[in-house]
Scaffold this motif. Structure first.
Motif, PDB file in Angstrom:
ATOM      1  N   MET A 182      24.400  39.157  50.943  1.00  0.00           N
ATOM      2  CA  MET A 182      25.432  40.084  50.463  1.00  0.00           C
ATOM      3  C   MET A 182      25.586  41.258  51.427  1.00  0.00           C
ATOM      4  O   MET A 182      26.704  41.714  51.698  1.00  0.00           O
ATOM      5  CB  MET A 182      25.061  40.609  49.079  1.00  0.00           C
ATOM      6  CG  MET A 182      25.065  39.578  47.967  1.00  0.00           C
ATOM      7  SD  MET A 182      24.553  40.371  46.411  1.00  0.00           S
ATOM      8  CE  MET A 182      24.181  38.946  45.398  1.00  0.00           C
ATOM      9  N   LEU A 183      24.450  41.753  51.937  1.00  0.00           N
ATOM     10  CA  LEU A 183      24.491  42.903  52.843  1.00  0.00           C
ATOM     11  C   LEU A 183      25.271  42.568  54.113  1.00  0.00           C
ATOM     12  O   LEU A 183      26.054  43.394  54.603  1.00  0.00           O
ATOM     13  CB  LEU A 183      23.073  43.348  53.195  1.00  0.00           C
ATOM     14  CG  LEU A 183      22.969  44.563  54.127  1.00  0.00           C
ATOM     15  CD1 LEU A 183      23.602  45.792  53.483  1.00  0.00           C
ATOM     16  CD2 LEU A 183      21.513  44.841  54.488  1.00  0.00           C
ATOM     17  N   GLN A 184      25.076  41.360  54.643  1.00  0.00           N
ATOM     18  CA  GLN A 184      25.827  40.964  55.839  1.00  0.00           C
ATOM     19  C   GLN A 184      27.328  40.965  55.568  1.00  0.00           C
ATOM     20  O   GLN A 184      28.124  41.434  56.389  1.00  0.00           O
ATOM     21  CB  GLN A 184      25.379  39.575  56.309  1.00  0.00           C
ATOM     22  CG  GLN A 184      23.976  39.527  56.881  1.00  0.00           C
ATOM     23  CD  GLN A 184      23.699  38.198  57.563  1.00  0.00           C
ATOM     24  OE1 GLN A 184      24.311  37.866  58.577  1.00  0.00           O
ATOM     25  NE2 GLN A 184      22.790  37.419  57.000  1.00  0.00           N
ATOM     26  N   LEU A 185      27.715  40.450  54.405  1.00  0.00           N
ATOM     27  CA  LEU A 185      29.135  40.425  54.045  1.00  0.00           C
ATOM     28  C   LEU A 185      29.673  41.841  53.849  1.00  0.00           C
ATOM     29  O   LEU A 185      30.774  42.179  54.323  1.00  0.00           O
ATOM     30  CB  LEU A 185      29.332  39.605  52.770  1.00  0.00           C
ATOM     31  CG  LEU A 185      30.759  39.557  52.207  1.00  0.00           C
ATOM     32  CD1 LEU A 185      31.742  39.014  53.238  1.00  0.00           C
ATOM     33  CD2 LEU A 185      30.799  38.721  50.933  1.00  0.00           C
ATOM     34  N   GLN A 218      30.566  47.069  37.727  1.00  0.00           N
ATOM     35  CA  GLN A 218      31.048  47.487  36.406  1.00  0.00           C
ATOM     36  C   GLN A 218      32.362  48.261  36.500  1.00  0.00           C
ATOM     37  O   GLN A 218      33.210  48.170  35.608  1.00  0.00           O
ATOM     38  CB  GLN A 218      29.997  48.362  35.716  1.00  0.00           C
ATOM     39  CG  GLN A 218      28.860  47.588  35.074  1.00  0.00           C
ATOM     40  CD  GLN A 218      27.974  48.499  34.251  1.00  0.00           C
ATOM     41  OE1 GLN A 218      27.557  49.563  34.714  1.00  0.00           O
ATOM     42  NE2 GLN A 218      27.685  48.100  33.022  1.00  0.00           N
ATOM     43  N   LYS A 219      32.520  49.018  37.588  1.00  0.00           N
ATOM     44  CA  LYS A 219      33.735  49.814  37.770  1.00  0.00           C
ATOM     45  C   LYS A 219      34.886  48.990  38.343  1.00  0.00           C
ATOM     46  O   LYS A 219      35.968  49.525  38.595  1.00  0.00           O
ATOM     47  CB  LYS A 219      33.436  51.005  38.683  1.00  0.00           C
ATOM     48  CG  LYS A 219      32.503  52.031  38.048  1.00  0.00           C
ATOM     49  CD  LYS A 219      32.177  53.160  39.021  1.00  0.00           C
ATOM     50  CE  LYS A 219      31.244  54.179  38.370  1.00  0.00           C
ATOM     51  NZ  LYS A 219      30.873  55.274  39.304  1.00  0.00           N
ATOM     52  N   GLY A 220      34.632  47.702  38.560  1.00  0.00           N
ATOM     53  CA  GLY A 220      35.691  46.830  39.053  1.00  0.00           C
ATOM     54  C   GLY A 220      35.924  46.908  40.547  1.00  0.00           C
ATOM     55  O   GLY A 220      36.982  46.478  41.036  1.00  0.00           O
ATOM     56  N   ASP A 221      34.951  47.430  41.295  1.00  0.00           N
ATOM     57  CA  ASP A 221      35.105  47.528  42.748  1.00  0.00           C
ATOM     58  C   ASP A 221      35.337  46.137  43.338  1.00  0.00           C
ATOM     59  O   ASP A 221      34.530  45.222  43.122  1.00  0.00           O
ATOM     60  CB  ASP A 221      33.837  48.140  43.354  1.00  0.00           C
ATOM     61  CG  ASP A 221      33.930  48.284  44.859  1.00  0.00           C
ATOM     62  OD1 ASP A 221      34.559  49.238  45.323  1.00  0.00           O
ATOM     63  OD2 ASP A 221      33.377  47.411  45.565  1.00  0.00           O
ATOM     64  N   PRO A 222      36.426  45.930  44.092  1.00  0.00           N
ATOM     65  CA  PRO A 222      36.759  44.589  44.590  1.00  0.00           C
ATOM     66  C   PRO A 222      35.674  43.969  45.468  1.00  0.00           C
ATOM     67  O   PRO A 222      35.419  42.760  45.376  1.00  0.00           O
ATOM     68  CB  PRO A 222      38.054  44.814  45.380  1.00  0.00           C
ATOM     69  CG  PRO A 222      38.661  46.033  44.766  1.00  0.00           C
ATOM     70  CD  PRO A 222      37.499  46.903  44.398  1.00  0.00           C
ATOM     71  N   LEU A 223      35.033  44.767  46.318  1.00  0.00           N
ATOM     72  CA  LEU A 223      34.008  44.205  47.197  1.00  0.00           C
ATOM     73  C   LEU A 223      32.765  43.804  46.401  1.00  0.00           C
ATOM     74  O   LEU A 223      32.181  42.738  46.640  1.00  0.00           O
ATOM     75  CB  LEU A 223      33.639  45.205  48.296  1.00  0.00           C
ATOM     76  CG  LEU A 223      32.605  44.720  49.321  1.00  0.00           C
ATOM     77  CD1 LEU A 223      33.019  43.389  49.951  1.00  0.00           C
ATOM     78  CD2 LEU A 223      32.380  45.783  50.402  1.00  0.00           C
ATOM     79  N   ALA A 224      32.350  44.634  45.457  1.00  0.00           N
ATOM     80  CA  ALA A 224      31.211  44.284  44.604  1.00  0.00           C
ATOM     81  C   ALA A 224      31.510  43.011  43.817  1.00  0.00           C
ATOM     82  O   ALA A 224      30.659  42.122  43.691  1.00  0.00           O
ATOM     83  CB  ALA A 224      30.888  45.435  43.657  1.00  0.00           C
ATOM     84  N   ARG A 225      32.723  42.915  43.297  1.00  0.00           N
ATOM     85  CA  ARG A 225      33.117  41.713  42.556  1.00  0.00           C
ATOM     86  C   ARG A 225      33.101  40.482  43.468  1.00  0.00           C
ATOM     87  O   ARG A 225      32.702  39.393  43.060  1.00  0.00           O
ATOM     88  CB  ARG A 225      34.510  41.912  41.956  1.00  0.00           C
ATOM     89  CG  ARG A 225      34.567  42.977  40.868  1.00  0.00           C
ATOM     90  CD  ARG A 225      34.238  42.396  39.522  1.00  0.00           C
ATOM     91  NE  ARG A 225      34.074  43.416  38.500  1.00  0.00           N
ATOM     92  CZ  ARG A 225      34.040  43.148  37.199  1.00  0.00           C
ATOM     93  NH1 ARG A 225      34.168  41.906  36.783  1.00  0.00           N
ATOM     94  NH2 ARG A 225      33.854  44.111  36.315  1.00  0.00           N
ATOM     95  N   LYS A 226      33.525  40.679  44.706  1.00  0.00           N
ATOM     96  CA  LYS A 226      33.599  39.563  45.653  1.00  0.00           C
ATOM     97  C   LYS A 226      32.212  39.012  45.974  1.00  0.00           C
ATOM     98  O   LYS A 226      32.000  37.790  45.941  1.00  0.00           O
ATOM     99  CB  LYS A 226      34.288  40.028  46.939  1.00  0.00           C
ATOM    100  CG  LYS A 226      34.429  38.947  48.004  1.00  0.00           C
ATOM    101  CD  LYS A 226      35.168  39.497  49.224  1.00  0.00           C
ATOM    102  CE  LYS A 226      35.338  38.437  50.298  1.00  0.00           C
ATOM    103  NZ  LYS A 226      36.087  38.973  51.474  1.00  0.00           N
ATOM    104  N   VAL A 227      31.247  39.889  46.279  1.00  0.00           N
ATOM    105  CA  VAL A 227      29.927  39.389  46.679  1.00  0.00           C
ATOM    106  C   VAL A 227      29.210  38.726  45.502  1.00  0.00           C
ATOM    107  O   VAL A 227      28.509  37.718  45.679  1.00  0.00           O
ATOM    108  CB  VAL A 227      29.047  40.497  47.308  1.00  0.00           C
ATOM    109  CG1 VAL A 227      29.667  41.013  48.592  1.00  0.00           C
ATOM    110  CG2 VAL A 227      28.775  41.631  46.353  1.00  0.00           C
ATOM    111  N   ILE A 228      29.403  39.256  44.297  1.00  0.00           N
ATOM    112  CA  ILE A 228      28.772  38.630  43.135  1.00  0.00           C
ATOM    113  C   ILE A 228      29.439  37.299  42.812  1.00  0.00           C
ATOM    114  O   ILE A 228      28.772  36.311  42.460  1.00  0.00           O
ATOM    115  CB  ILE A 228      28.799  39.579  41.920  1.00  0.00           C
ATOM    116  CG1 ILE A 228      27.855  40.761  42.161  1.00  0.00           C
ATOM    117  CG2 ILE A 228      28.405  38.844  40.640  1.00  0.00           C
ATOM    118  CD1 ILE A 228      26.395  40.375  42.366  1.00  0.00           C
TER     119      ILE A 228
END
Length: 314
Positions: A182-185, A218-228
């Motif tokens: 995830m960190l690399q992405l 939880q806040k809907g951040d697009p990048l966080a959603r993408k990696v998960i």
């Protein structure tokens, strides 16, 4: 009264505990590993932990660490700890008059979960997701390690043209499913100029905290959603493959990422896992989350010590 010592040797800390026959913790002791100091100082730190816990009633020890363990006696390869190619159990037995067995950290975490949970299933796969992805197998009610190093689930091939893994291969499962991948992405997206609240707390070149990723998700951040989302897809593929190959009755999910996200992603993960399973093999399997948390590994080391006291190896 017989007592047992269990020690969790990690890259940042060592946690030791003394147990009674019933598995109750009598003492705990924790120190920093300071692995950068090299083999001899780290070994001396391990001995100091044992000294704090040892007394005449101790009859055996179980010790866990990340890496490849041969025959429950020798450290063949060890991530972040300078014990490679080391006959660690023998060296400890030269100083203390009790048998010692070694185990891989996730193998013993799965064993601890299975034993302590009192599960009736005899065929179990554990998958622990954190900085990497580790695994453990229980077959016919026994921990399975093969020749040593079995269940390295994080290094299953997943993406042929994928990112470089710490093991030296490209496209391993953990390059997508675990925090290291995830960190690399995330760093790639930073260089592209992608906006994300993750960058408010992420220090370039350092591993992020799972809690920061969870808050962003939880806040809907697009990048966080993408990696998960990518992690869930990769794990679903891996679980489906393992379900088809091994036909276990139970999957146990643990590790820092799962502790934070499991309740949020479990339904999607289970659906993807079954979608990647051979249709005729999709029934009679359960998926659960680890309940011991950080104590899973050291609990497994206690059970390993009990086996050592009986002259057996798991």
């Amino acid at each position: 009264m017989n007592k047992y010592i269990a020690i969790d040797v990690g890259g940042s800390k060592m946690l030791g505990a003394q147990y009674d026959e019933e598995g109750q913790v009598l003492k705990r002791y924790k120190v920093k590993t300071k692995a950068h100091r090299g083999r001899k100082p780290v070994f001396e730190t391990l001995l100091s932990v044992i000294d704090q816990l040892f007394d005449p009633d101790v009859v055996a020890m179980g010790i866990l660490m990340p890496g490849v363990i041969q025959n429950a006696r020798r450290v063949e390869m060890c991530s972040n700890i300078p014990f490679e190619k080391m006959d660690l159990a023998e060296l400890i037995e030269e100083k203390y008059p009790v048998p010692v067995l070694l185990g891989n950290d996730v193998d013993l975490a799965v064993l601890g979960e299975w034993k302590q949970g009192g599960y009736t299933e005899q065929h179990v796969v554990g998958i622990f997701v954190g900085t990497g992805v580790g695994g453990g197998f229980i077959f016919h009610g026994q921990l399975y390690t093969g020749q040593g190093g079995a269940a390295e689930i994080g290094h299953m091939p997943y993406k042929r043209d994928g990112l470089l893994c710490g093991c030296g291969q490209f496209g391993c499962l953990e390059t997508v499913a675990a925090k290291s991948g995830m960190l690399q992405l995330i760093e790639k997206e930073r260089k592209k100029g992608t906006e994300s609240i993750l960058f408010d707390t992420l220090i370039p070149g350092e591993m992020f905290h799972t809690t920061d990723l969870y808050r962003a998700w939880q806040k809907g951040d697009p990048l966080a959603r993408k990696v998960i989302s990518k992690s869930v897809e990769a794990l679903g593929y891996a679980v489906g493959t393992l379900n088809t190959l091994l036909r276990p009755e139970l999957f146990i999910f643990g590790g820092g990422v799962m502790e934070s996200f499991y309740d949020e992603i479990c339904e999607e993960l289970h659906e993807k896992a079954l979608a990647h399973t051979m249709p005729a093999l999709r029934d009679n399997v359960r998926f659960i989350r680890s309940f011991l948390g950080d104590d899973a590994g050291i609990t497994g080391a206690y059970y390993l010590a009990k086996e050592a006291s009986l002259g057996r190896r798991l």
